[in-house]
Enzyme design. Structure first.
Site, short mmCIF file in Angstrom:
data_model
loop_
_atom_site.label_atom_id
_atom_site.label_comp_id
_atom_site.label_asym_id
_atom_site.label_seq_id
_atom_site.Cartn_x
_atom_site.Cartn_y
_atom_site.Cartn_z
N LYS A 105 0.86 -1.19 0.00
CA LYS A 105 0.00 0.00 0.00
C LYS A 105 0.89 1.22 0.00
O LYS A 105 2.02 1.18 0.49
CB LYS A 105 -0.88 0.02 1.25
N TYR A 218 -19.36 8.03 -0.94
CA TYR A 218 -19.93 8.12 -2.29
C TYR A 218 -18.84 8.40 -3.32
O TYR A 218 -18.99 9.23 -4.21
CB TYR A 218 -21.03 9.20 -2.33
N ALA A 221 -16.01 3.36 -4.71
CA ALA A 221 -16.63 2.15 -4.16
C ALA A 221 -18.11 2.38 -3.85
O ALA A 221 -18.96 1.54 -4.18
CB ALA A 221 -15.88 1.72 -2.90
P1 NAD Z 1 -12.92 7.74 -3.05
O1 NAD Z 1 -11.90 8.74 -2.79
O2 NAD Z 1 -13.37 7.52 -4.45
O3 NAD Z 1 -14.21 8.07 -2.17
C1 NAD Z 1 -14.19 8.19 -0.78
C2 NAD Z 1 -15.59 8.62 -0.36
O4 NAD Z 1 -15.69 8.58 1.06
C3 NAD Z 1 -15.95 10.04 -0.78
O5 NAD Z 1 -17.28 10.07 -1.23
C4 NAD Z 1 -15.82 10.82 0.51
O6 NAD Z 1 -16.64 11.97 0.55
C5 NAD Z 1 -16.28 9.79 1.50
N1 NAD Z 1 -15.85 10.05 2.87
C6 NAD Z 1 -14.63 10.48 3.30
N2 NAD Z 1 -14.65 10.62 4.63
C7 NAD Z 1 -15.89 10.25 5.04
C8 NAD Z 1 -16.52 10.18 6.29
N3 NAD Z 1 -15.87 10.53 7.41
N4 NAD Z 1 -17.80 9.75 6.32
C9 NAD Z 1 -18.45 9.42 5.20
N5 NAD Z 1 -17.91 9.48 3.99
C10 NAD Z 1 -16.65 9.89 3.92
O7 NAD Z 1 -12.40 6.38 -2.39
P2 NAD Z 1 -12.78 4.89 -2.78
O8 NAD Z 1 -11.80 4.42 -3.78
O9 NAD Z 1 -14.24 4.80 -3.04
O10 NAD Z 1 -12.42 4.15 -1.41
C11 NAD Z 1 -13.35 4.05 -0.33
C12 NAD Z 1 -12.98 2.87 0.54
O11 NAD Z 1 -12.98 1.71 -0.29
C13 NAD Z 1 -11.56 2.94 1.13
O12 NAD Z 1 -11.58 2.32 2.39
C14 NAD Z 1 -10.73 2.14 0.18
O13 NAD Z 1 -9.56 1.63 0.78
C15 NAD Z 1 -11.73 1.07 -0.18
N6 NAD Z 1 -11.40 0.38 -1.44
C16 NAD Z 1 -11.41 1.03 -2.64
C17 NAD Z 1 -11.09 0.33 -3.80
C18 NAD Z 1 -11.12 0.97 -5.16
O14 NAD Z 1 -10.87 0.25 -6.14
N7 NAD Z 1 -11.43 2.23 -5.28
C19 NAD Z 1 -10.77 -1.03 -3.72
C20 NAD Z 1 -10.78 -1.66 -2.49
C21 NAD Z 1 -11.11 -0.93 -1.34
#
Ligand code: NAD
Length: 415
Positions: A105, A218, A221
């Site tokens: 990571k 939002y 994911a």
């Molecule tokens: P992203 O940056 O696209 O979105 C993050 C979202 O979370 C945003 O909508 C933001 O406003 C919201 N957010 C941030 N702080 C918050 C809070 N305190 N309360 C509520 N919402 C909040 O990120 P992502 O890629 O969607 O990742 C989200 C999670 O999914 C992370 O834990 C990440 O590790 C995990 N994840 C993502 C992927 C991927 O392919 N994108 C894969 C595996 C896991």
């Protein structure tokens, strides 16, 4: 006192599995530590002409099953312990899904919301330059994570390629299609999550169609989970982002919420829905709760008040260890993060494989293969959990740790 340090949580989870499977103490000892820890300084000239130094991290936890793989996060609150935990979770995730990878990571401590595009590009390129000796298609392959996206990956791929004096698309995944990205990667985390929910609900004699779903977060994911769950006939009654959430028991339409967020920057104040805090959102009555934001959202404070029938951890580490025990006692089933959000890394693996072969699959092919892998992993984890009367997380960890341990045993210790 419950620990909110993600690395301590990751170590506790490993201890729990080690006890359960009577893991060889030597292998346990090895797996506690990341293989490589890299901390770099990222000096850039900001738009105002002043130099500012950011801190970047890349942690490679393990490479016994193959090159390491894991996302890059841009977030003001990241610490080395965060990145160490996330890297270890990637090792387990890749193993439980049967991918030929170890875990890694990366992160840069910065707030992209307060940076210009130019500044973000400079940070990305300098960070990539600093970690260049440690990454590569056969070594360690980054991907997007929180607040990084296909554009970030395009800059990383370009920077690495410039240093190599030839194009190296396989150095990162989650790239735009035009430079070697894969069909289906954008939606893969959410699609995989919904495949997992669908599959586990089947085992429970339930179905996603007609079920109520609540989603926290939002971004990539969360928003695609809304889209895909809606396509499968579920009713999404609440969603949220960092500014707050919205709730409508009659359902929220994906296209409309998406358009509203695009226009205003948040889902908050969406017409026809009630604003709701992120805290309250987690406690709504629903069939499926999908935390898709950050770590430590379900803790001892609120685990007793969660009213979801099933939780699918789309975020990494959204449930603390103690909260997980409370949920287990309350018979709330949790599809653990290493399975529920593995769709992203599965399709990243497809993208990498396509880059290495120089031959590309259709979106249908990608989604079909993703479904096969998700269903296989869900079935394996489900069966083990029933057989041993344990929760899905422990079952998933047992599958993962046993696979990694076998690789460690077979390869032996060098020198
Ligand atoms: P992203 O940056 O696209 O979105 C993050 C979202 O979370 C945003 O909508 C933001 O406003 C919201 N957010 C941030 N702080 C918050 C809070 N305190 N309360 C509520 N919402 C909040 O990120 P992502 O890629 O969607 O990742 C989200 C999670 O999914 C992370 O834990 C990440 O590790 C995990 N994840 C993502 C992927 C991927 O392919 N994108 C894969 C595996 C896991």
């Amino acid at each position: 006192m419950e620990t909110h340090n993600p690395y301590q949580l990751a170590l506790k989870q490993l201890d729990r599995v080690a006890r359960k499977i009577k893991l060889d103490p030597n292998i346990h000892e090895k797996l506690k530590y990341p293989k490589t820890l890299l901390i770099v300084s990222i000096p850039i000239i900001m738009d105002n002409g002043k130099l500012k130094v950011f801190t970047g991290y890349r942690v490679q936890h393990n490479i016994d099953r193959g090159p390491s793989k894991g996302g890059i996060r841009f977030h003001p609150d990241v610490t080395l312990d965060h990145v160490k935990a996330l890297a270890m979770w990637m090792t387990w995730k890749c193993a439980v899904m049967g991918l030929p990878y170890g875990g890694a990571k990366g992160a840069v401590a910065c707030d992209p919301k307060k940076l210009s595009i130019r500044e973000i590009e400079k940070i990305t390129r300098r960070f990539t330059t600093e970690i260049t000796p440690f990454i590569g298609p056969r070594k360690d392959i980054p991907a997007p994570d929180v607040y990084t996206n296909p554009q970030t990956m395009a800059w990383m791929m370009d920077t690495f390629s410039m240093h190599s004096a030839h194009a190296v698309p396989g150095v990162v995944t989650g790239k735009p299609l035009a430079i070697g990205g894969s069909f289906g990667r954008m939606e893969a985390t959410a699609r995989g999550c919904i495949f997992a929910v669908d599959e586990i609900m089947k085992y429970l004699g339930k179905e996603l169609r007609g079920s109520t779903v609540v989603i926290q977060g939002y971004g990539n994911a969360g928003s695609f989970a809304h889209k895909i769950a809606q396509e499968k006939g579920a009713r999404i009654i609440a969603v949220s982002d960092s500014k707050g959430g919205i709730f409508n028991p009659d359902g929220l339409d994906y296209e409309q919420v998406q358009a509203f967020k695009k226009k205003t920057g948040s889902v908050k104040n969406f017409p026809g829905a009630k604003n709701i805090t992120n805290k309250k959102l987690l406690e709504l009555e629903c069939d499926v709760l999908i935390p898709a934001a950050l770590e430590n959202q379900i803790t001892v404070e609120n685990a007793g008040r969660i009213k979801a029938g099933l939780i699918a951890e789309s975020a990494n580490g959204p449930t603390t260890e103690a909260a997980a025990r409370i949920l287990f006692r309350r018979k709330i089933l949790v599809i653990p993060d290493i399975v529920a959000n593995a769709g992203g890394v599965v399709v990243s693996c497809f993208e990498w494989a396509q880059n290495l072969m120089g031959y590309f699959w259709t979106e249908e092919e990608v989604n079909r293969r993703l479904k096969d892998i998700m269903v296989l992993a869900c079935r394996k984890v489900w069966e083990l959990s029933r057989e041993k009367r344990i929760d899905l997380r422990l079952a998933a960890y047992i599958v993962a740790v046993e696979r990694v341990a076998e690789a460690v045993r077979l390869r032996g210790l060098y020198p």
